[in-house]
Design a protein around this motif. Structure first.
Motif, PDB file in Angstrom:
ATOM      1  N   THR A   1       0.856  -1.299   0.291  1.00 26.25           N
ATOM      2  CA  THR A   1      -0.066  -0.575  -0.057  1.00 26.25           C
ATOM      3  C   THR A   1       0.844   1.515   0.039  1.00 26.25           C
ATOM      4  O   THR A   1       0.409   2.417  -0.715  1.00 26.25           O
ATOM      5  CB  THR A   1      -0.727  -0.176   1.153  1.00 26.25           C
TER       6      THR A   1
ATOM      7  N   ASP B   1      -6.100  -0.711  -4.675  1.00 24.14           N
ATOM      8  CA  ASP B   1      -4.920  -1.511  -4.190  1.00 24.14           C
ATOM      9  C   ASP B   1      -6.348  -2.531  -2.929  1.00 24.14           C
ATOM     10  O   ASP B   1      -7.418  -2.212  -3.108  1.00 24.14           O
ATOM     11  CB  ASP B   1      -4.954  -0.396  -2.739  1.00 24.14           C
ATOM     12  N   GLU B   2      -6.317  -4.102  -3.407  1.00 29.60           N
ATOM     13  CA  GLU B   2      -6.848  -5.008  -3.314  1.00 29.60           C
ATOM     14  C   GLU B   2      -8.214  -4.201  -3.659  1.00 29.60           C
ATOM     15  O   GLU B   2      -9.233  -4.765  -2.306  1.00 29.60           O
ATOM     16  CB  GLU B   2      -6.631  -5.307  -1.724  1.00 29.60           C
TER      17      GLU B   2
HETATM   18 MG   LIG Z   1      -2.309  -2.297   2.083  1.00 28.77          MG
END
Ligand SMILES: [Mg+2]
Ligand SMILES: Nc1ncnc2c1ncn2[C@@H]1O[C@H](COP(=O)(O)OP(=O)(O)OP(=O)(O)O)[C@@H](O)[C@H]1O
Lengths: 303, 279
Positions: free
Chosen positions: A50, A164-165
């Motif tokens: 991240t 991000d995911e």
């Molecule tokens: Mg993360």
């Protein structure tokens, strides 16, 4: 020369440690991607994925190093780099249309209402939310919210999509549908995309290049895995491809064991020339030595 | 047969009110013990002693008087005899003005404190010291510097309603979810537009809660302030009627203060509902 559309150069991120000193999440990290490429980062929780993405987005600043996009060092956030957040991050007081329109008016400030609405509507239709324009985020399912996030990111026609995911909170079925949609859109528009995921199959399906990160603190980019599967791969019969298991095993092996031991067993690892690996039918072969990478990187988009 | 909760609650409310009126009536009705006394003395003592009548008015007395007031809320027979509507109007006007000034000061300042950790730290000691001061303690200082009793009352309202709004605004602004701010940042939204399109709507429910607390406090304080400065207003009316020994009027004023306070609160509650968003 390899086209370095995104080039992360020697970035480091340090936080003040518990006992006075500094703890480095990662040091001297290099990573580059060509235009139109889809890159996935895989690594264990807390390794700094991240952080890398936020630095790339301009939401966070590296303690050292620079990020160069399209020949220019980035400074803060930009409308050229759209972010799809893990928690969708919709504004709850706005409707679906309002959320997308907010992005559209941010990019084109002098557009009139009708034009903004028509443009936003186009992207709402694109992600299959026609009919839900006037719903508030609280009235949507998780998958629908994430679609709004995708529509919002796409509506500003960014040069790069950062994710991000994006699908980690969704059920398998919805995730599959959205993966299909993201892949279709990226191929159609020639998007450059950078995505974090914990799902190996998701990476295999979507990515051209998979970046493997070792465990933090002091994480390094250990390896770049080139996806040997054909561009026109389908999600359903992915696992039937002869190279699928070689690729999958390689990534899983890394996550299970090598991500822990990599730093200790590879003392001569050069963060600037990370080996590129293309798993084949036999053993995965290192095709690196950067000159070879260039020969292999034929990232022409099938249109 | 089952009635809705609302209906049953209304029945209980009405029953309680009736019981209250009944007890009040019984407690204040005439008691028949009249002692013989000389007429002059009886005159001095008033009805209380002569007819065994309680000095406390009963519900019927209050009802009759209230009806008189409601029939004629806006008469004006000089400084000490004005209709209740006029007196309430003065009070509401003062509260409105002081409150509005407080809004104008507290919300931008709260934004500043909420958005800037530096200002938050720098202003904190002042706020901590000023906040617990009773608004009425400012009154002599206000009277001395402003020299106008009515404006002093407005100032006291300002001072007492500024703190809850300021603190709630600062808290609401500082607590806006990081991801919403990040959305605005990735869209290159400028500071001013970000304040109005992201921070304000996100913090609005908290800000409105502060405003609701403030209006309640302001209405509490205006009665006391007007008792001190005199002249006009419902607080002065209460004090004046106490001096006239008209307990009936005092009770009516108390009732009206309660009703107006409730209405002010309800208005703010409605605004709060309007800006609240489901997540
Ligand atoms: Mg993360
Ligand atoms: N503000 C902060 N102060 C100190 N350390 C931080 C801070 N933010 C992040 N870190 C540390 O940086 C490291 C990397 O965090 P990051 O969020 O990038 O991990 P991640 O790889 O995205 O993990 P996950 O897969 O769980 O999302 C973590 O070990 C975390 O403890």
């Amino acid at each position: 020369m390899m086209d370095k559309f995104i080039s992360i150069e020697a970035i480091a991120k340090r936080y003040p440690g518990a006992s006075g000193g500094e703890v480095a999440v990662f040091e001297n990290l290099w990573l580059s991607m060509a235009r139109g490429e889809f890159g996935c980062v895989i690594g264990h929780s807390g390794c700094g994925k991240t952080t890398v993405l936020n630095i790339l987005a301009g939401l966070d600043e590296p303690s050292e190093g620079a990020v160069i996009v399209d020949g220019q060092a980035i400074e803060g956030t930009s409308l050229d780099r759209a972010v799809i957040f893990q928690s969708h991050a919709l504004l709850p007081w706005r409707t679906v249309l309002g959320n997308v329109a907010y992005a559209v008016t941010s990019k084109w400030r002098n557009w009139d209402r009708a034009r903004v609405k028509a443009h936003a509507q186009k992207f709402i239709d694109l992600v299959g939310l026609t009919g839900a324009e006037h719903k508030r985020p609280s009235e949507l399912s998780g998958g629908m919210k994430q679609r709004v996030g995708i529509a919002r990111a796409l509506s500003i026609t960014p040069k790069i999509m950062l994710m991000d995911e994006p699908f980690s909170a969704l059920d398998a079925l919805t995730r599959g549908t959205l993966q299909d949609e993201v892949r279709r859109i990226c191929l159609e528009t020639g998007q450059t995309a950078f995505m974090i995921t914990h799902d190996v199959d998701e990476a295999i399906y979507l990515a051209d290049k998979i970046f493997l990160m070792t465990n933090g603190p002091g994480a390094v980019l250990a390896e770049i895995v080139e996806n040997p599967l054909p561009k026109d791969r389908g999600r359903i019969d992915l696992h039937r491809h002869p190279l699928y298991y070689a690729l999958r095993n390689h990534i899983v092996d890394f996550l299970v064991s090598r991500s822990k031991t990599f730093t200790a067993t590879t003392p001569d690892h050069d963060p600037r020339n990370v080996p590129t690996v293309r798993p084949g039918l036999s053993e995965p072969t290192i095709v690196s030595a950067p000159s070879l990478v260039e020969a292999n990187s034929t990232q022409k988009i099938a249109r | 047969m089952t009635f809705s909760l609302r209906f049953r609650a209304a029945v209980v409310s009405i029953a309680l009110f009736a019981a209250f009126l009944g007890i009040w009536h019984l407690a204040t009705r005439s008691t028949a013990t009249t002692t013989a006394m000389s007429p002059e003395y009886a005159k001095l003592m008033g009805l209380t002693a002569t007819q065994g009548k309680s000095a406390m008015p009963g519900p019927l007395d209050v009802g009759v008087k209230l009806w008189e007031h409601l029939k004629q809320p806006f008469y004006d027979n000089g400084p000490n005899d004005k209709g209740l509507g006029i007196q309430l109007g003065y009070s509401i006007g003062r509260v409105g003005l002081g409150y509005l000034l407080a809004v104008i000061v507290a919300i931008p300042l709260g934004f500043l404190i909420g958005m800037s950790p530096l200002m938050s730290k720098a202003l904190d000691p002042f706020i901590q010291v000023l906040k617990p001061i009773s608004p009425l303690a400012w009154m002599p200082l206000a009277l001395y510097t402003i020299k106008d009793s009515s404006i002093s009352a407005i100032f006291v309202i300002f001072i007492c309603s500024v703190w809850p709004m300021l603190l709630n605004t600062a808290f609401g602004v500082a607590a806006v979810r990081k991801e919403w701010i990040n959305v605005a940042r990735t869209l290159e939204v400028g500071t001013v537009r970000r304040a109005f399109t992201v921070i304000l709507p996100a913090a609005a429910p908290t800000i409105l809660t502060g405003m609701r607390i403030s209006i309640g406090i302001a209405w509490l304080v205006i009665v006391a302030a007007e008792m001190l400065v005199g002249g006009t207003g419902i607080g002065y009316f209460v004090w004046n009627e106490w001096n006239n020994l008209s307990i009936t009027n005092v009770i009516i004023a108390i009732l009206l203060i309660g009703v107006v306070g409730m209405l002010l609160d309800q208005i703010l509650a409605r605004f709060t509902r309007m800006v609240t968003f489901p997540e």
